[in-house]
Design a protein around this motif. Sequence first.
Motif, short mmCIF file in Angstrom:
data_model
loop_
_atom_site.label_atom_id
_atom_site.label_comp_id
_atom_site.label_asym_id
_atom_site.label_seq_id
_atom_site.Cartn_x
_atom_site.Cartn_y
_atom_site.Cartn_z
N PHE A 34 -2.99 3.22 8.36
CA PHE A 34 -3.56 1.86 8.38
C PHE A 34 -3.52 1.26 6.98
O PHE A 34 -3.18 0.08 6.80
CB PHE A 34 -4.99 1.92 8.91
N ALA A 35 -3.82 2.08 5.96
CA ALA A 35 -3.78 1.61 4.57
C ALA A 35 -2.37 1.15 4.19
O ALA A 35 -2.19 0.10 3.57
CB ALA A 35 -4.27 2.71 3.62
N GLY A 36 -1.37 1.96 4.56
CA GLY A 36 0.01 1.58 4.27
C GLY A 36 0.42 0.30 4.97
O GLY A 36 1.11 -0.55 4.40
N ALA A 37 -0.03 0.15 6.22
CA ALA A 37 0.29 -1.05 6.99
C ALA A 37 -0.37 -2.29 6.39
O ALA A 37 0.21 -3.38 6.39
CB ALA A 37 -0.14 -0.87 8.44
N LEU A 38 -1.58 -2.13 5.86
CA LEU A 38 -2.26 -3.25 5.20
C LEU A 38 -1.46 -3.73 3.99
O LEU A 38 -1.29 -4.93 3.77
CB LEU A 38 -3.67 -2.83 4.75
N LEU A 39 -0.95 -2.77 3.21
CA LEU A 39 -0.19 -3.12 2.01
C LEU A 39 1.15 -3.77 2.34
O LEU A 39 1.73 -4.46 1.51
CB LEU A 39 0.03 -1.88 1.15
N LYS A 40 1.63 -3.55 3.56
CA LYS A 40 2.88 -4.18 4.00
C LYS A 40 2.62 -5.43 4.84
O LYS A 40 3.55 -6.01 5.39
CB LYS A 40 3.70 -3.18 4.83
N SER A 41 1.34 -5.81 4.95
CA SER A 41 0.95 -6.98 5.75
C SER A 41 1.40 -6.85 7.20
O SER A 41 1.73 -7.84 7.85
CB SER A 41 1.50 -8.28 5.13
N ARG A 42 1.40 -5.63 7.71
CA ARG A 42 1.76 -5.40 9.11
C ARG A 42 0.52 -5.40 10.00
O ARG A 42 0.62 -5.33 11.22
CB ARG A 42 2.49 -4.06 9.25
N THR A 43 -0.66 -5.47 9.40
CA THR A 43 -1.90 -5.51 10.15
C THR A 43 -2.95 -6.22 9.31
O THR A 43 -2.67 -6.63 8.17
CB THR A 43 -2.36 -4.09 10.54
N GLN A 44 -4.15 -6.38 9.86
CA GLN A 44 -5.22 -7.08 9.15
C GLN A 44 -6.47 -6.20 9.10
O GLN A 44 -6.67 -5.32 9.94
CB GLN A 44 -5.57 -8.40 9.86
N LEU A 45 -7.31 -6.48 8.11
CA LEU A 45 -8.55 -5.73 7.96
C LEU A 45 -9.42 -5.81 9.21
O LEU A 45 -10.16 -4.88 9.54
CB LEU A 45 -9.34 -6.25 6.75
N GLU A 46 -9.33 -6.94 9.92
CA GLU A 46 -10.16 -7.15 11.11
C GLU A 46 -9.90 -6.12 12.20
O GLU A 46 -10.73 -5.93 13.10
CB GLU A 46 -9.92 -8.55 11.68
N LYS A 47 -8.76 -5.43 12.13
CA LYS A 47 -8.43 -4.42 13.14
C LYS A 47 -9.35 -3.21 13.04
O LYS A 47 -9.49 -2.44 13.98
CB LYS A 47 -6.98 -3.97 12.99
N CYS A 48 -9.98 -3.02 11.87
CA CYS A 48 -10.93 -1.91 11.69
C CYS A 48 -12.33 -2.44 12.01
O CYS A 48 -12.95 -3.12 11.20
CB CYS A 48 -10.88 -1.36 10.27
N ARG A 49 -12.83 -2.11 13.18
CA ARG A 49 -14.12 -2.66 13.62
C ARG A 49 -15.30 -2.10 12.83
O ARG A 49 -16.34 -2.74 12.69
CB ARG A 49 -14.32 -2.42 15.11
N PHE A 50 -15.14 -0.89 12.27
CA PHE A 50 -16.24 -0.28 11.52
C PHE A 50 -16.42 -0.94 10.15
O PHE A 50 -17.51 -0.96 9.60
CB PHE A 50 -15.99 1.22 11.33
N LEU A 51 -15.32 -1.46 9.61
CA LEU A 51 -15.33 -2.01 8.26
C LEU A 51 -16.28 -3.20 8.12
O LEU A 51 -16.75 -3.50 7.02
CB LEU A 51 -13.91 -2.42 7.87
N TYR A 52 -16.58 -3.85 9.24
CA TYR A 52 -17.42 -5.04 9.19
C TYR A 52 -18.90 -4.73 9.45
O TYR A 52 -19.71 -5.64 9.57
CB TYR A 52 -16.89 -6.10 10.16
N GLN A 53 -19.22 -3.45 9.52
CA GLN A 53 -20.63 -3.07 9.60
C GLN A 53 -21.27 -3.23 8.22
O GLN A 53 -20.60 -3.17 7.19
CB GLN A 53 -20.77 -1.63 10.09
N GLU A 54 -22.58 -3.40 8.21
CA GLU A 54 -23.29 -3.71 6.97
C GLU A 54 -23.09 -2.66 5.87
O GLU A 54 -22.94 -3.00 4.70
CB GLU A 54 -24.79 -3.86 7.26
N ILE A 55 -23.01 -1.39 6.26
CA ILE A 55 -22.90 -0.33 5.24
C ILE A 55 -21.56 -0.35 4.51
O ILE A 55 -21.42 0.26 3.45
CB ILE A 55 -23.13 1.06 5.87
N PHE A 56 -20.57 -1.06 5.07
CA PHE A 56 -19.25 -1.10 4.44
C PHE A 56 -18.94 -2.46 3.80
O PHE A 56 -17.80 -2.70 3.41
CB PHE A 56 -18.16 -0.78 5.47
N GLN A 57 -19.94 -3.33 3.68
CA GLN A 57 -19.69 -4.68 3.19
C GLN A 57 -19.15 -4.70 1.75
O GLN A 57 -18.27 -5.49 1.41
CB GLN A 57 -20.97 -5.52 3.28
N GLU A 58 -19.66 -3.81 0.92
CA GLU A 58 -19.19 -3.75 -0.47
C GLU A 58 -17.73 -3.30 -0.53
O GLU A 58 -16.92 -3.87 -1.27
CB GLU A 58 -20.07 -2.79 -1.27
N ASP A 59 -17.39 -2.29 0.29
CA ASP A 59 -16.01 -1.82 0.34
C ASP A 59 -15.08 -2.89 0.91
O ASP A 59 -13.95 -3.06 0.45
CB ASP A 59 -15.91 -0.55 1.20
#
Length: 230
Positions: A34-59
């Motif tokens: 997923f990290a590699g795909a992000l760097l190639k703009s083949r996907t978006q951060l929004e695809k990771c549903r956990f990333l938008y939880q409050e504990i990951f807001q800083e990251d």
Amino acid sequence: MNKGSIDISQQNKVLMLLPGYNCGICGYARCDEFAGALLKSRTQLEKCRFLYQEIFQEDLAKLQEILKETKVIPDEKKIIGVMDNYEADIILKPLHGEESCRETLYPFTREKIKAGEIIRYRPLGCPIIHFAKVLEENHGLITVHLVGPCHRIDSEAEFEYKDIGVCMVGGFQGTIEGKLPRVGETVRFLPYHCMMQKVHSGVVVQLEGRQAIIEGIDLKVWAPPVKGND
């Protein structure tokens, strides 16, 4: 950095900021993919549903800043299997001067098998009947070169073979085309001689230059198939 390649340090930086659950919900089997795909703009951060939880807001904020500043990396040419449409990491070609990759087989028969014989068998999990020449036998394991099925299925052709039934494919030996993996790494690979052009997976147990031995062979590939060309 070569055109089309990923800066590993940058990919690791992105990876360290992801939740790291390897859940596959984003459409990629692991967070590093997923990290590699992000760097190639083949996907978006929004695809990771956990990333938008409050504990990951800083990251999340750090990731958004990194991806805003990072230039889009052009896609490398993909290696796609015809069967199942899975993406492979490498192509495994024959050793120099040989016609096919070498295969190590675990035959279930108790019949004695000798070097030089032609055998007829079906690999466990594969629907295709194979014909192969035995190169060596060692403690019940046999190493072979494929000689069929294409030119061995003519009912009028006269040749002798020994039918040994179903075999388990334990390993492949050949020459790597593509990015060199590390010893111990699990790879998805496309055997050059595979009639179905089906992607296999296995663990690299030996590597000398580009010559590799891959064992623990599995026809089930634990990654989502490639959809279209995007």
